[in-house]
Design a protein around this motif. Structure first.
Motif, PDB file in Angstrom:
ATOM      1  N   VAL A  80       0.874  -1.172   0.000  1.00  0.00           N
ATOM      2  CA  VAL A  80       0.000   0.000   0.000  1.00  0.00           C
ATOM      3  C   VAL A  80       0.909   1.218   0.000  1.00  0.00           C
ATOM      4  O   VAL A  80       1.887   1.280   0.758  1.00  0.00           O
ATOM      5  CB  VAL A  80      -0.909   0.014   1.250  1.00  0.00           C
ATOM      6  N   PHE A  81       0.586   2.191  -0.853  1.00  0.00           N
ATOM      7  CA  PHE A  81       1.400   3.395  -0.982  1.00  0.00           C
ATOM      8  C   PHE A  81       0.555   4.605  -0.620  1.00  0.00           C
ATOM      9  O   PHE A  81      -0.609   4.700  -1.015  1.00  0.00           O
ATOM     10  CB  PHE A  81       1.931   3.518  -2.416  1.00  0.00           C
ATOM     11  N   SER A  82       1.149   5.532   0.129  1.00  0.00           N
ATOM     12  CA  SER A  82       0.409   6.731   0.526  1.00  0.00           C
ATOM     13  C   SER A  82       1.369   7.906   0.653  1.00  0.00           C
ATOM     14  O   SER A  82       2.564   7.733   0.894  1.00  0.00           O
ATOM     15  CB  SER A  82      -0.314   6.500   1.853  1.00  0.00           C
ATOM     16  N   GLU A  83       0.795   9.082   0.496  1.00  0.00           N
ATOM     17  CA  GLU A  83       1.596  10.288   0.633  1.00  0.00           C
ATOM     18  C   GLU A  83       2.018  10.420   2.094  1.00  0.00           C
ATOM     19  O   GLU A  83       1.216  10.198   2.998  1.00  0.00           O
ATOM     20  CB  GLU A  83       0.777  11.506   0.210  1.00  0.00           C
ATOM     21  N   PRO A  84       3.291  10.752   2.342  1.00  0.00           N
ATOM     22  CA  PRO A  84       3.740  10.894   3.738  1.00  0.00           C
ATOM     23  C   PRO A  84       2.971  12.014   4.461  1.00  0.00           C
ATOM     24  O   PRO A  84       2.649  13.038   3.866  1.00  0.00           O
ATOM     25  CB  PRO A  84       5.218  11.264   3.615  1.00  0.00           C
ATOM     26  N   THR A  85       2.690  11.778   5.721  1.00  0.00           N
ATOM     27  CA  THR A  85       2.012  12.764   6.556  1.00  0.00           C
ATOM     28  C   THR A  85       3.022  13.802   7.054  1.00  0.00           C
ATOM     29  O   THR A  85       4.242  13.651   6.872  1.00  0.00           O
ATOM     30  CB  THR A  85       1.376  12.086   7.781  1.00  0.00           C
ATOM     31  N   TYR A  86       2.518  14.818   7.728  1.00  0.00           N
ATOM     32  CA  TYR A  86       3.386  15.819   8.353  1.00  0.00           C
ATOM     33  C   TYR A  86       4.360  15.127   9.306  1.00  0.00           C
ATOM     34  O   TYR A  86       5.563  15.409   9.292  1.00  0.00           O
ATOM     35  CB  TYR A  86       2.532  16.852   9.102  1.00  0.00           C
ATOM     36  N   GLU A  87       3.842  14.205  10.127  1.00  0.00           N
ATOM     37  CA  GLU A  87       4.678  13.493  11.095  1.00  0.00           C
ATOM     38  C   GLU A  87       5.755  12.657  10.395  1.00  0.00           C
ATOM     39  O   GLU A  87       6.875  12.546  10.887  1.00  0.00           O
ATOM     40  CB  GLU A  87       3.828  12.596  12.002  1.00  0.00           C
ATOM     41  N   ASP A  88       5.404  12.069   9.242  1.00  0.00           N
ATOM     42  CA  ASP A  88       6.391  11.308   8.471  1.00  0.00           C
ATOM     43  C   ASP A  88       7.520  12.225   8.003  1.00  0.00           C
ATOM     44  O   ASP A  88       8.697  11.865   8.076  1.00  0.00           O
ATOM     45  CB  ASP A  88       5.744  10.647   7.253  1.00  0.00           C
ATOM     46  N   HIS A  89       7.165  13.403   7.516  1.00  0.00           N
ATOM     47  CA  HIS A  89       8.188  14.359   7.064  1.00  0.00           C
ATOM     48  C   HIS A  89       9.072  14.815   8.226  1.00  0.00           C
ATOM     49  O   HIS A  89      10.279  14.986   8.061  1.00  0.00           O
ATOM     50  CB  HIS A  89       7.541  15.563   6.374  1.00  0.00           C
ATOM     51  N   VAL A  90       8.468  15.016   9.385  1.00  0.00           N
ATOM     52  CA  VAL A  90       9.256  15.367  10.572  1.00  0.00           C
ATOM     53  C   VAL A  90      10.219  14.228  10.904  1.00  0.00           C
ATOM     54  O   VAL A  90      11.396  14.468  11.207  1.00  0.00           O
ATOM     55  CB  VAL A  90       8.346  15.692  11.780  1.00  0.00           C
ATOM     56  N   GLY A  91       9.755  12.987  10.808  1.00  0.00           N
ATOM     57  CA  GLY A  91      10.619  11.825  11.064  1.00  0.00           C
ATOM     58  C   GLY A  91      11.780  11.752  10.092  1.00  0.00           C
ATOM     59  O   GLY A  91      12.919  11.472  10.483  1.00  0.00           O
ATOM     60  N   ILE A  92      11.512  12.022   8.812  1.00  0.00           N
ATOM     61  CA  ILE A  92      12.572  12.030   7.801  1.00  0.00           C
ATOM     62  C   ILE A  92      13.600  13.108   8.131  1.00  0.00           C
ATOM     63  O   ILE A  92      14.812  12.867   8.103  1.00  0.00           O
ATOM     64  CB  ILE A  92      11.978  12.263   6.395  1.00  0.00           C
ATOM     65  N   ALA A  93      13.119  14.301   8.445  1.00  0.00           N
ATOM     66  CA  ALA A  93      14.027  15.416   8.757  1.00  0.00           C
ATOM     67  C   ALA A  93      14.832  15.126  10.022  1.00  0.00           C
ATOM     68  O   ALA A  93      16.041  15.394  10.072  1.00  0.00           O
ATOM     69  CB  ALA A  93      13.233  16.718   8.922  1.00  0.00           C
ATOM     70  N   THR A  94      14.195  14.562  11.022  1.00  0.00           N
ATOM     71  CA  THR A  94      14.888  14.244  12.282  1.00  0.00           C
ATOM     72  C   THR A  94      15.974  13.198  12.043  1.00  0.00           C
ATOM     73  O   THR A  94      17.094  13.335  12.552  1.00  0.00           O
ATOM     74  CB  THR A  94      13.879  13.759  13.335  1.00  0.00           C
ATOM     75  N   ASN A  95      15.655  12.181  11.256  1.00  0.00           N
ATOM     76  CA  ASN A  95      16.668  11.166  10.954  1.00  0.00           C
ATOM     77  C   ASN A  95      17.843  11.763  10.204  1.00  0.00           C
ATOM     78  O   ASN A  95      19.004  11.449  10.492  1.00  0.00           O
ATOM     79  CB  ASN A  95      16.056  10.017  10.147  1.00  0.00           C
ATOM     80  N   ARG A  96      17.560  12.623   9.231  1.00  0.00           N
ATOM     81  CA  ARG A  96      18.633  13.275   8.462  1.00  0.00           C
ATOM     82  C   ARG A  96      19.468  14.159   9.384  1.00  0.00           C
ATOM     83  O   ARG A  96      20.699  14.187   9.287  1.00  0.00           O
ATOM     84  CB  ARG A  96      18.021  14.092   7.325  1.00  0.00           C
ATOM     85  N   MET A  97      18.824  14.877  10.281  1.00  0.00           N
ATOM     86  CA  MET A  97      19.538  15.741  11.223  1.00  0.00           C
ATOM     87  C   MET A  97      20.477  14.913  12.099  1.00  0.00           C
ATOM     88  O   MET A  97      21.653  15.266  12.263  1.00  0.00           O
ATOM     89  CB  MET A  97      18.532  16.507  12.094  1.00  0.00           C
ATOM     90  N   HIS A  98      19.990  13.809  12.617  1.00  0.00           N
ATOM     91  CA  HIS A  98      20.826  12.937  13.453  1.00  0.00           C
ATOM     92  C   HIS A  98      22.005  12.380  12.656  1.00  0.00           C
ATOM     93  O   HIS A  98      23.121  12.287  13.179  1.00  0.00           O
ATOM     94  CB  HIS A  98      20.001  11.805  14.056  1.00  0.00           C
ATOM     95  N   GLN A  99      21.748  12.028  11.413  1.00  0.00           N
ATOM     96  CA  GLN A  99      22.814  11.500  10.557  1.00  0.00           C
ATOM     97  C   GLN A  99      23.902  12.553  10.341  1.00  0.00           C
ATOM     98  O   GLN A  99      25.100  12.267  10.457  1.00  0.00           O
ATOM     99  CB  GLN A  99      22.211  11.071   9.216  1.00  0.00           C
ATOM    100  N   LEU A 100      23.514  13.787  10.039  1.00  0.00           N
ATOM    101  CA  LEU A 100      24.495  14.853   9.807  1.00  0.00           C
ATOM    102  C   LEU A 100      25.258  15.213  11.076  1.00  0.00           C
ATOM    103  O   LEU A 100      26.478  15.435  11.036  1.00  0.00           O
ATOM    104  CB  LEU A 100      23.796  16.098   9.239  1.00  0.00           C
ATOM    105  N   LEU A 101      24.555  15.279  12.203  1.00  0.00           N
ATOM    106  CA  LEU A 101      25.223  15.613  13.468  1.00  0.00           C
ATOM    107  C   LEU A 101      26.168  14.495  13.904  1.00  0.00           C
ATOM    108  O   LEU A 101      27.251  14.771  14.438  1.00  0.00           O
ATOM    109  CB  LEU A 101      24.193  15.909  14.556  1.00  0.00           C
ATOM    110  N   SER A 102      25.794  13.263  13.664  1.00  0.00           N
ATOM    111  CA  SER A 102      26.666  12.136  13.987  1.00  0.00           C
ATOM    112  C   SER A 102      27.941  12.185  13.146  1.00  0.00           C
ATOM    113  O   SER A 102      29.048  11.968  13.653  1.00  0.00           O
ATOM    114  CB  SER A 102      25.927  10.823  13.761  1.00  0.00           C
TER     115      SER A 102
END
Length: 160
Positions: A80-102
Motif C-alpha cells: 500500500v502506498f500513501s503520501e507521507p504525513t506531516y509526522e512522516d516528514h518530521v521523522g525524515i528530517a529528524t533522521n537526516r539531522m541525526h545523521q548529519l550531526l553524527s
C-alpha cells in the motif's frame, strides 16, 4: 483494399492489447529512513534494472496508485502506498539531522580542534575551521526553524 487496412488495424490493436503492462515500484530500503519509500514507478512488460540504491522492485497492479516519495507499507493484502504525513516528514528530517550531526561529531573526534584551542595550540586556520564546524552544527540543529520545514529544507553544507 480498404477492408484489408481495417483488418490490419484491428489485428495490431489486438496484439497491443495482448501485451501486458505491469506496474513495478522500486522501494528504497535505507535504515536511516523512518519507513520504506517509493523511489521509482515504472509501467513495463518486464522488471527494470535496479537504480543502484538499496531497495527492491515489487510488482503491483497497474491501477495501484504510487508516486516517488510516497510511503510504502506491506500489509496482509500486499503493498500500500500513501503520501507521507506531516509526522512522516518530521521523522525524515529528524533522521537526516541525526545523521548529519553524527557525521560532524565523528569528524571532530579525529580532529580535536577544541582541545588545541583550549591549550593555545590552534593555528588561525584551525580556529576558523572550528568556528565553521560549530556554526554548521548550529545550522543543522536549526533547520526546524526554516519556513518550509519539514517539507522543504535547505540543509547546510558541511565545512569538513
Amino acid at each position: 483494399m480498404p477492408g484489408s487496412q481495417i483488418s490490419t488495424a484491428v489485428s495490431l490493436n489486438i496484439s497491443r492489447k495482448e501485451e501486458k503492462m505491469i506496474r513495478y515500484v522500486y522501494i528504497e530500503m535505507i535504515n536511516v529512513m523512518p519507513f520504506p519509500k517509493v523511489l521509482q514507478v515504472v509501467d513495463a512488460e518486464q522488471m527494470p534494472d535496479s537504480p543502484g540504491v538499496p531497495g527492491n522492485w515489487v510488482e503491483v497492479s497497474v491501477d495501484t496508485p504510487a508516486q516517488p516519495g510516497w510511503k510504502a507499507q506491506f500489509t496482509a493484502t500486499g503493498w500500500v502506498f500513501s503520501e507521507p504525513t506531516y509526522e512522516d516528514h518530521v521523522g525524515i528530517a529528524t533522521n537526516r539531522m541525526h545523521q548529519l550531526l553524527s557525521s560532524a561529531s565523528g569528524w571532530l573526534s579525529v580532529n580535536p580542534l577544541q582541545y588545541k584551542l583550549d591549550l593555545g595550540l590552534a593555528t588561525p586556520d584551525e580556529e576558523a575551521t572550528l568556528q565553521a564546524y560549530k556554526q554548521y552544527y548550529i545550522n543543522v540543529c536549526e533547520v526546524k526553524n526554516q519556513s518550509g520545514y519539514p517539507y522543504t529544507i535547505n540543509w547546510p553544507a558541511a565545512p569538513f
